[in-house]
Design an enzyme around this catalytic site. Structure first.
Site, PDB file in Angstrom:
ATOM      1  N   CYS A  13      -8.159  26.285 -66.781  1.00 53.35           N
ATOM      2  CA  CYS A  13      -7.901  25.332 -67.847  1.00 53.35           C
ATOM      3  C   CYS A  13      -8.665  25.817 -69.075  1.00 53.35           C
ATOM      4  O   CYS A  13      -9.537  26.664 -68.979  1.00 53.35           O
ATOM      5  CB  CYS A  13      -8.430  23.947 -67.501  1.00 53.35           C
ATOM      6  SG  CYS A  13      -7.546  23.147 -66.155  1.00 53.35           S
ATOM      7  N   GLY A  39      -3.821  27.500 -69.696  1.00 57.77           N
ATOM      8  CA  GLY A  39      -3.137  26.413 -69.007  1.00 57.77           C
ATOM      9  C   GLY A  39      -1.921  25.968 -69.791  1.00 57.77           C
ATOM     10  O   GLY A  39      -2.024  25.747 -71.004  1.00 57.77           O
ATOM     11  N   ASN A 114     -12.889  22.063 -67.058  1.00 55.63           N
ATOM     12  CA  ASN A 114     -12.397  23.375 -66.640  1.00 55.63           C
ATOM     13  C   ASN A 114     -13.191  23.790 -65.401  1.00 55.63           C
ATOM     14  O   ASN A 114     -14.408  23.867 -65.467  1.00 55.63           O
ATOM     15  CB  ASN A 114     -12.616  24.385 -67.774  1.00 55.63           C
ATOM     16  CG  ASN A 114     -12.296  25.815 -67.389  1.00 55.63           C
ATOM     17  OD1 ASN A 114     -12.781  26.749 -68.010  1.00 55.63           O
ATOM     18  ND2 ASN A 114     -11.480  26.018 -66.381  1.00 55.63           N
ATOM     19  N   GLY A 115     -12.472  24.036 -64.287  1.00 56.66           N
ATOM     20  CA  GLY A 115     -13.152  24.454 -63.059  1.00 56.66           C
ATOM     21  C   GLY A 115     -12.646  23.648 -61.879  1.00 56.66           C
ATOM     22  O   GLY A 115     -11.668  22.909 -61.993  1.00 56.66           O
ATOM     23  N   TYR A 254      -8.997  39.652 -66.364  1.00 56.45           N
ATOM     24  CA  TYR A 254      -7.656  39.167 -66.656  1.00 56.45           C
ATOM     25  C   TYR A 254      -7.567  37.893 -67.493  1.00 56.45           C
ATOM     26  O   TYR A 254      -6.783  37.818 -68.440  1.00 56.45           O
ATOM     27  CB  TYR A 254      -6.912  38.953 -65.328  1.00 56.45           C
ATOM     28  CG  TYR A 254      -5.596  38.226 -65.433  1.00 56.45           C
ATOM     29  CD1 TYR A 254      -4.519  38.766 -66.136  1.00 56.45           C
ATOM     30  CD2 TYR A 254      -5.412  36.981 -64.832  1.00 56.45           C
ATOM     31  CE1 TYR A 254      -3.309  38.083 -66.233  1.00 56.45           C
ATOM     32  CE2 TYR A 254      -4.203  36.301 -64.917  1.00 56.45           C
ATOM     33  CZ  TYR A 254      -3.154  36.858 -65.615  1.00 56.45           C
ATOM     34  OH  TYR A 254      -1.971  36.194 -65.715  1.00 56.45           O
TER      35      TYR A 254
END
Ligand code: SF4
Length: 465
Positions: A13, A39, A114-115, A254
């Site tokens: 995210c 996201g 986020n996570g 990435y």
């Protein structure tokens, strides 16, 4: 028929927050736009005008969620937080879109996360047994319940109380009518940076979100740091430290954009070094180096520079193909790659090609690319991967929840090479990737080595709620 691309790793995210800017919501919109790669399932913004928290969120890309011109004027105030979601925990429903907003004894609060929390299931079960009612099936809501249940009396202490109970990967950005709070977990799995534009402070998953609004990068928010930004400025306190820092190395390989700073390093520089290291570790005799666009571009440049094997643009990507594709008939897998990528026959014909990409997940896409290059006359195809084989699931916010989804989870490199029908296949070693970053001992490599830095759940399923 709608097909989903399922042979790539999915980002977790993106979070963004700004405090002290009269155009807070507009700048958050731009920040989310820059973080769209993290996201694409839903987007949302919550803003504060010192009294009310205004919220708008929806399913889809940032531009489509905010395409109605009446939306932005409703998001008033000098502070705002935003979120782009890819669901690593919980279904892709509107109810799970973020920010999530509640009102409790601490007042009004909105949160963007986020996570992934590794003890989410047991915490949720415990809270439900005591009568808590959850609005979403996402693990992110848990922190709001923990805040609401805390016996502390001010929001920062209530938050700290809640954070002490959760385990796993999190960057939270919270908004109250008067404050913005940014937190990074003690392991530091996901990146979170601080910037400044004019008199306003900005936080974001990646610094590319600062560039788009003209903000300057100040620093990375430290693992375990709770940063409070309000009318008095910035103040920070720390959570108890983790035994070991565990920055996600895949951010460099990435996920993050090459024009970003993450974990205090330039992603482009690290990614080129991965390509250089790959060329040193696993050289091959060839005529040209080409990348699988866009994921392999930067590492391929590094590979070409180090090996002296000329870099060419041998595959063209159709940028108008999104994450979903409406297929007119059933021959889906073969069609999927051809719609997205096409070799340049004049470049690859009669050439020994080094094909560079960042990772292999299932291998189905790479196998088709090798076949496509051969069909356009490539004499040899040597696949080089700028990360080690992914053998284990990730519990920290990347959508690799099942070993069966990973070709390297059960097959040797020789078997994978045979499956790809490549002339050779080689991966960068774990030691090789760690040579490219400054703080070598502070990175997570669990999806390669299985050495998880925290306790991991017995069962893990993104739809478990
Ligand atoms: Fe990143 Fe892999 Fe660790 Fe997950 S397991 S946080 S993808 S390095």
């Amino acid at each position: 028929m709608i097909l989903r691309e399922d042979d790539t790793l999915h980002e977790e995210c993106g979070v963004f927050g700004i405090y002290g800017d009269p155009e807070a919501a507009e700048k958050t919109y731009l920040g989310l736009y820059a973080l769209q790669h993290r996201g694409q399932e839903s987007a949302g913004i919550a803003s504060s005008d010192n009294e009310i928290i205004h919220l708008h969120k929806g399913l889809g890309l940032v531009w489509s969620v905010f395409s109605d011109p009446d939306t932005m004027p409703m998001l008033q105030g000098n502070a705002a937080i935003g979120h782009n979601r890819y669901s690593t925990k919980g279904a892709n429903d509107l109810v799970n879109a973020q920010p999530i907003s509640i009102e409790c004894k601490a007042g009004k609060i909105a949160v963007a996360h986020n996570g992934t929390l590794t003890n989410a299931q047991e915490l949720r079960r415990g809270m439900q047994n005591k009568g808590s009612i959850f609005q979403t099936t996402s693990d992110s809501e848990i922190i709001l319940h923990l805040i609401a249940c805390s016996r502390e009396t001010n929001i920062v202490d209530m938050l700290r109380d809640g954070l002490n109970k959760i385990v796993g990967a999190y960057c939270f950005v919270l908004l109250t009518p008067e404050k913005m709070i940014a937190v990074r977990d003690p392991n530091g799995f996901r990146p979170l940076s601080l910037g400044k534009v004019g008199d306003a402070f900005v936080v974001a998953s990646e610094s590319c979100a600062f560039d788009i609004i003209g903000a300057e990068y100040i620093r990375s928010i430290s693992p375990g740091e709770i940063m409070v930004i309000d009318s008095r400025g910035i103040s920070s306190t720390m959570l108890p430290p983790a035994p070991k820092k565990s920055f996600c190395i895949f951010e460099h390989i990435y996920f993050a954009r090459p024009d970003s700073f993450v974990f205090g390093e330039k992603v482009d520089k690290v990614r080129r070094s991965l390509g250089r290291e790959l060329a040193r570790e696993v050289p091959v005799d060839a005529d040209i180096t080409i990348a699988v666009p866009d994921s392999g571009n930067t590492a391929a440049l590094g590979y070409a520079r180090e090996s002296g094997i000329r870099y060419e643009i041998g595959l063209i990507r159709n940028h108008y193909v999104g994450r979903t594709f409406i297929a007119p008939h059933q021959n889906k897998r073969r069609l999927d790659v051809r719609v997205k990528l096409n070799p340049v026959s004049g470049v690859v014909r009669d050439k020994r090609v080094v094909l560079v990409d960042d990772s292999i997940v299932r291998g189905t896409t790479m196998r088709q690319i090798v076949q496509l290059l051969r069909s356009k006359g490539a004499k040899e195809v040597h696949v080089r991967i700028s990360s080690p084989p992914i053998k284990h699931p990730c519990y920290y916010g990347i959508d690799i929840s099942n070993k069966d989804e990973l070709i390297a989870g059960s097959q040797s490199v020789a078997d994978i090479q045979a499956y790809l029908e490549a002339d050779s296949l080689a991966y960068l070693s774990i030691e090789g990737i760690l040579k490219t970053v400054q703080e070598k001992n502070q990175y997570c490599t669990a999806c390669f080595a299985g050495n998880y830095p925290t306790l991991i759940p017995q069962e893990f399923d993104k739809f478990s709620f």
